[in-house]
Design a protein around this motif. Structure first.
Motif, PDB file in Angstrom:
ATOM      1  N   LEU A   1       8.197  -1.826-165.285  1.00 28.75           N
ATOM      2  CA  LEU A   1       8.963  -0.577-165.384  1.00 28.75           C
ATOM      3  C   LEU A   1      10.260  -0.668-164.589  1.00 28.75           C
ATOM      4  CD1 LEU A   1       6.019   1.975-165.037  1.00 28.75           C
ATOM      5  CD2 LEU A   1       7.395   1.579-167.090  1.00 28.75           C
ATOM      6  N   MET A   2      10.232  -1.391-163.457  1.00 30.20           N
ATOM      7  CA  MET A   2      11.448  -1.558-162.669  1.00 30.20           C
ATOM      8  C   MET A   2      12.496  -2.379-163.411  1.00 30.20           C
ATOM      9  SD  MET A   2       9.936  -2.103-158.811  1.00 30.20           S
ATOM     10  CE  MET A   2      11.542  -1.941-157.996  1.00 30.20           C
ATOM     11  N   ALA A   3      12.042  -3.209-164.362  1.00 28.97           N
ATOM     12  CA  ALA A   3      12.961  -4.061-165.122  1.00 28.97           C
ATOM     13  C   ALA A   3      13.359  -3.462-166.460  1.00 28.97           C
ATOM     14  CB  ALA A   3      12.304  -5.428-165.356  1.00 28.97           C
ATOM     15  N   MET A   4      12.769  -2.325-166.838  1.00 26.35           N
ATOM     16  CA  MET A   4      12.978  -1.760-168.179  1.00 26.35           C
ATOM     17  C   MET A   4      14.028  -0.657-168.172  1.00 26.35           C
ATOM     18  SD  MET A   4       8.973  -1.571-169.380  1.00 26.35           S
ATOM     19  CE  MET A   4       9.332  -0.365-170.676  1.00 26.35           C
ATOM     20  N   GLU A   5      14.962  -0.758-169.095  1.00 28.12           N
ATOM     21  CA  GLU A   5      16.001   0.259-169.209  1.00 28.12           C
ATOM     22  C   GLU A   5      15.405   1.609-169.585  1.00 28.12           C
ATOM     23  OE1 GLU A   5      19.526   1.938-168.729  1.00 28.12           O
ATOM     24  OE2 GLU A   5      19.129  -0.200-168.338  1.00 28.12           O
ATOM     25  N   GLN A   6      14.332   1.611-170.408  1.00 27.98           N
ATOM     26  CA  GLN A   6      13.726   2.876-170.850  1.00 27.98           C
ATOM     27  C   GLN A   6      13.160   3.688-169.687  1.00 27.98           C
ATOM     28  OE1 GLN A   6      13.145  -0.155-172.072  1.00 27.98           O
ATOM     29  NE2 GLN A   6      12.508  -0.115-174.228  1.00 27.98           N
ATOM     30  N   ALA A   7      12.824   3.021-168.577  1.00 30.78           N
ATOM     31  CA  ALA A   7      12.226   3.720-167.438  1.00 30.78           C
ATOM     32  C   ALA A   7      13.240   4.105-166.377  1.00 30.78           C
ATOM     33  CB  ALA A   7      11.138   2.842-166.810  1.00 30.78           C
ATOM     34  N   ARG A   8      14.492   3.744-166.588  1.00 31.06           N
ATOM     35  CA  ARG A   8      15.509   3.990-165.565  1.00 31.06           C
ATOM     36  C   ARG A   8      15.627   5.479-165.258  1.00 31.06           C
ATOM     37  NH1 ARG A   8      15.719  -0.044-164.325  1.00 31.06           N
ATOM     38  NH2 ARG A   8      17.146  -1.278-165.581  1.00 31.06           N
TER      39      ARG A   8
ATOM     40  N   GLU B   1      10.840  -9.762-151.418  1.00 36.15           N
ATOM     41  CA  GLU B   1      11.987 -10.489-150.875  1.00 36.15           C
ATOM     42  C   GLU B   1      13.186 -10.443-151.820  1.00 36.15           C
ATOM     43  OE1 GLU B   1       9.767 -13.825-148.093  1.00 36.15           O
ATOM     44  OE2 GLU B   1      10.064 -14.250-150.229  1.00 36.15           O
ATOM     45  N   HIS B   2      12.961 -10.655-153.103  1.00 34.31           N
ATOM     46  CA  HIS B   2      14.077 -10.615-154.058  1.00 34.31           C
ATOM     47  C   HIS B   2      14.720  -9.237-154.094  1.00 34.31           C
ATOM     48  CE1 HIS B   2      12.862 -14.543-155.094  1.00 34.31           C
ATOM     49  NE2 HIS B   2      13.192 -14.545-156.372  1.00 34.31           N
ATOM     50  N   HIS B   3      13.877  -8.204-154.045  1.00 40.03           N
ATOM     51  CA  HIS B   3      14.403  -6.839-154.083  1.00 40.03           C
ATOM     52  C   HIS B   3      15.263  -6.569-152.846  1.00 40.03           C
ATOM     53  CE1 HIS B   3      14.538  -2.792-155.601  1.00 40.03           C
ATOM     54  NE2 HIS B   3      13.977  -2.261-154.521  1.00 40.03           N
ATOM     55  N   ALA B   4      14.785  -7.009-151.690  1.00 39.11           N
ATOM     56  CA  ALA B   4      15.536  -6.781-150.446  1.00 39.11           C
ATOM     57  C   ALA B   4      16.851  -7.563-150.443  1.00 39.11           C
ATOM     58  CB  ALA B   4      14.683  -7.173-149.243  1.00 39.11           C
ATOM     59  N   ARG B   5      16.815  -8.801-150.871  1.00 41.60           N
ATOM     60  CA  ARG B   5      18.015  -9.628-150.846  1.00 41.60           C
ATOM     61  C   ARG B   5      19.065  -9.177-151.855  1.00 41.60           C
ATOM     62  NH1 ARG B   5      14.387 -15.130-150.323  1.00 41.60           N
ATOM     63  NH2 ARG B   5      13.822 -14.808-148.117  1.00 41.60           N
TER      64      ARG B   5
ATOM     65  N   LEU C   1      14.681  -8.177-160.542  1.00 44.08           N
ATOM     66  CA  LEU C   1      14.900  -7.659-159.193  1.00 44.08           C
ATOM     67  C   LEU C   1      15.866  -8.532-158.412  1.00 44.08           C
ATOM     68  CD1 LEU C   1      12.594  -5.772-159.966  1.00 44.08           C
ATOM     69  CD2 LEU C   1      11.629  -6.121-157.690  1.00 44.08           C
ATOM     70  N   ALA C   2      15.873  -9.829-158.681  1.00 50.61           N
ATOM     71  CA  ALA C   2      16.798 -10.729-157.981  1.00 50.61           C
ATOM     72  C   ALA C   2      18.247 -10.424-158.328  1.00 50.61           C
ATOM     73  CB  ALA C   2      16.482 -12.178-158.317  1.00 50.61           C
ATOM     74  N   THR C   3      18.493  -9.825-159.504  1.00 49.61           N
ATOM     75  CA  THR C   3      19.859  -9.476-159.902  1.00 49.61           C
ATOM     76  C   THR C   3      20.259  -8.075-159.468  1.00 49.61           C
ATOM     77  OG1 THR C   3      19.171  -8.634-162.072  1.00 49.61           O
ATOM     78  CG2 THR C   3      19.652 -10.990-161.917  1.00 49.61           C
ATOM     79  N   GLY C   4      19.344  -7.370-158.782  1.00 55.32           N
ATOM     80  CA  GLY C   4      19.673  -6.031-158.307  1.00 55.32           C
ATOM     81  C   GLY C   4      19.243  -4.914-159.229  1.00 55.32           C
ATOM     82  N   ALA C   5      18.478  -5.240-160.276  1.00 47.99           N
ATOM     83  CA  ALA C   5      17.974  -4.187-161.158  1.00 47.99           C
ATOM     84  C   ALA C   5      17.096  -3.241-160.337  1.00 47.99           C
ATOM     85  CB  ALA C   5      17.172  -4.794-162.302  1.00 47.99           C
ATOM     86  N   CYS C   6      17.316  -1.977-160.467  1.00 53.46           N
ATOM     87  CA  CYS C   6      16.502  -0.966-159.784  1.00 53.46           C
ATOM     88  C   CYS C   6      16.643  -1.048-158.264  1.00 53.46           C
ATOM     89  CB  CYS C   6      15.032  -1.120-160.184  1.00 53.46           C
ATOM     90  SG  CYS C   6      14.316   0.354-160.926  1.00 53.46           S
ATOM     91  N   ARG C   7      17.805  -1.494-157.755  1.00 53.32           N
ATOM     92  CA  ARG C   7      17.954  -1.605-156.301  1.00 53.32           C
ATOM     93  C   ARG C   7      17.922  -0.252-155.602  1.00 53.32           C
ATOM     94  NH1 ARG C   7      23.337  -3.353-157.556  1.00 53.32           N
ATOM     95  NH2 ARG C   7      22.810  -5.456-156.867  1.00 53.32           N
TER      96      ARG C   7
END
Length: 510
Positions: free
Chosen positions: A198-205, A383-387, A298-304
């Motif tokens: 869900l954190m990676a899905m545009e529909q859930a944004r 870790e990816h989310h934090a970075r 998450l590594a690209t900042g999706a849902c940061r």
């Protein structure tokens, strides 16, 4: 849930009025409320459609039917052919509340994307509601109905159901005293995998501001793997692997075919790792509903902008071994074959031998499997989310106790009754490994408080992960403690090992 004391108040939803039941513990539970239309008949294998409304006041005192499955879980309903209204939510509301609307915790059950339901006793939301939350849980399509590939129809229908349930929360939760702008999604195992998706899905944004993920599995299929499995399942059901053929097979027929294909996986897996764990369904990286593995997203900042709280247990796969959910490996050569099937370098086998000198091969196999499937992937998500600029917290369930049988293990599922405050629920003693004692109850209160504080304020009570450090809250008895992954030999072993979606096994075309 707790003892009931009579009918509860009415609540007005977009579909109509619904009445729940009042518990003696000061909580009102409203159960089995449709958030989408039954996904069968003309709606089968499609995305969720709006639920029809009703007149009068709907009875909300019983859980709704579960999705098609063969599982029989302690204290939970079983699926029966003809059960179709499977897309429902449940809401727990504290009767006494002061001030403005309450934060909302939205729970997604686990079950290998294949079975399970929101009605499992350890998922009762009463204790969390008494801690100041409005708690919502949902049923969604599992197994082939929710995650099987059907040509011409959307993949990941179970994830789309969860999005529809979150939209129901946004539109209706204010009527229950909840804040639609303060929703935290939470889940365990495949439920945690769903949270990550869900954190990676545009529909859930925009549908939630926080995420709690316990034991996130590193398991995703490519479209080719999903299609190969559909061919096997269709063959087992005696139909063509086409939309027309699959639509002609009843849900029960497909459930039976899936069970038979899973039994065949030990000798003829569609992906090499299925010879060790015959799970047929995972989210599909279809490029549409789920465009990319959540770790990469998450590594690209999706849902940061979404806060993330991650947990896993220290000995995940001892539970799967206990319930005969995985194949045994007891030789050094077999352990090397397993590493190859899992797609990890052989140096990890040597590394686990060094970290666990004298340990039986079976123990090293279960440790490697658990860290590969849950531990390392869960840790990397934080870790990816934090970075990438997000706020993330990491914890590990490390509780052990001496018992007459030898002792408890911090294994898969043991953490869930603690966080829900449901140590006395039907079946919980097996999940946690023992009848709870006073130290267990104190640990449960601490874990439940951390969930409630995170849902309310975004902070569970220990330092966040940063780009430079990975502090970890270790849940234990008699006392918790804070560690740092800089000193973790297990994490050092995994450094540089990538996680990739499963590919078809060389034997898949046999």
């Amino acid at each position: 849930m707790g003892q009931t004391s009579g009918a509860g108040p009415d609540f007005r939803t977009t579909g109509g009025r619904v009445r729940g039941r009042r518990s003696v513990d000061g909580v009102v539970a409203v159960l089995g409320v449709p958030y989408a239309a039954p996904p069968f008949g003309p709606h089968r294998f499609r995305g969720p459609r709006p639920a029809p409304g009703w007149s009068g006041t709907r009875d909300g005192t019983d859980f709704g039917p579960v999705a098609p499955q063969s599982a029989r879980l302690p204290g939970a309903p079983v699926w029966r052919p003809g059960d179709e209204d499977v897309l429902t939510v449940n809401v727990w509301v504290p009767e006494e509340r002061e001030g403005g609307p309450l934060p909302v915790l939205f729970w997604i059950h686990g079950g290998a994307y294949t079975f399970g339901s929101s009605a499992q006793p350890d998922y009762d939301g009463s204790a969390l509601a008494r801690a100041g939350l409005v708690v919502v849980s949902c049923n969604y399509r599992t197994g082939f109905e929710g995650f099987g590939h059907v040509p011409g129809f959307p993949d990941n229908r179970g994830l789309l159901d969860q999005v529809a349930a979150l939209r129901w929360v946004r539109e209706n939760i204010a009527a229950f005293g909840g804040d639609p702008a303060a929703v935290t999604v939470a889940g365990h195992s495949s439920g945690a995998g769903s949270v990550a998706c869900l954190m990676a899905m545009e529909q859930a944004r925009g549908l939630f501001r926080g995420a709690i993920a316990h034991s996130v599995p590193s398991a995703f299929f490519t479209p080719a793997v999903a299609a190969a499995l559909t061919s096997r399942i269709a063959g087992g059901a005696g139909v063509a692997p086409t939309a027309e053929g699959l639509l002609s097979a009843s849900p029960g027929r497909l459930v039976a075919a899936c069970d038979e294909v899973a039994r065949q996986c030990a000798d003829d897996p569609a992906t090499a790792v299925q010879a060790y764990e015959p799970v047929l369904f995972q989210p599909v990286l279809d490029g549409e509903v789920l465009p990319v593995d959540p770790l990469r997203a998450l590594a690209t900042g999706a849902c940061r902008d979404v806060g993330l709280l991650v947990c896993h247990t220290l000995e995940e796969y001892w539970f799967l071994h206990e319930i005969a959910g995985v194949r045994e490996v007891t030789t050094e050569s077999g352990l090397l074959e397993f590493a190859a099937a899992l797609g990890v370098p052989a140096r990890l086998v040597a590394g686990y031998r060094a970290l666990r000198p004298g340990a039986p091969v079976l123990d090293r196999y279960l440790a490697l499997f658990g860290d590969a499937r849950f531990g390392e992937y869960s840790s990397r998500l934080a870790e990816h989310h934090a970075r990438a600029g997000g706020r993330a917290y990491l914890s590990r369930f490390a509780r052990r106790r001496r018992t007459p049988g030898g002792g408890t293990r911090p294994w898969h599922t043991a953490d869930v009754p603690f966080a829900f405050g449901n140590l006395d629920a039907d079946g919980a003693a097996f999940l946690i490994g023992a009848v709870p004692d006073d130290e267990d109850r104190a640990l449960s209160r601490r874990m439940l408080r951390a969930w409630a504080d995170f849902a309310a304020h975004g902070d569970p009570g220990w330092p966040a992960v940063t780009a430079e450090a990975t502090p970890v809250q270790a849940w234990a008895v008699p006392d918790d403690h804070l560690t740092d992954d800089a000193a973790s030999g297990v994490r050092a072993l995994w450094r540089g090992v990538p996680f990739e979606p499963y590919e078809t096994s060389p034997a898949a075309g046999r």
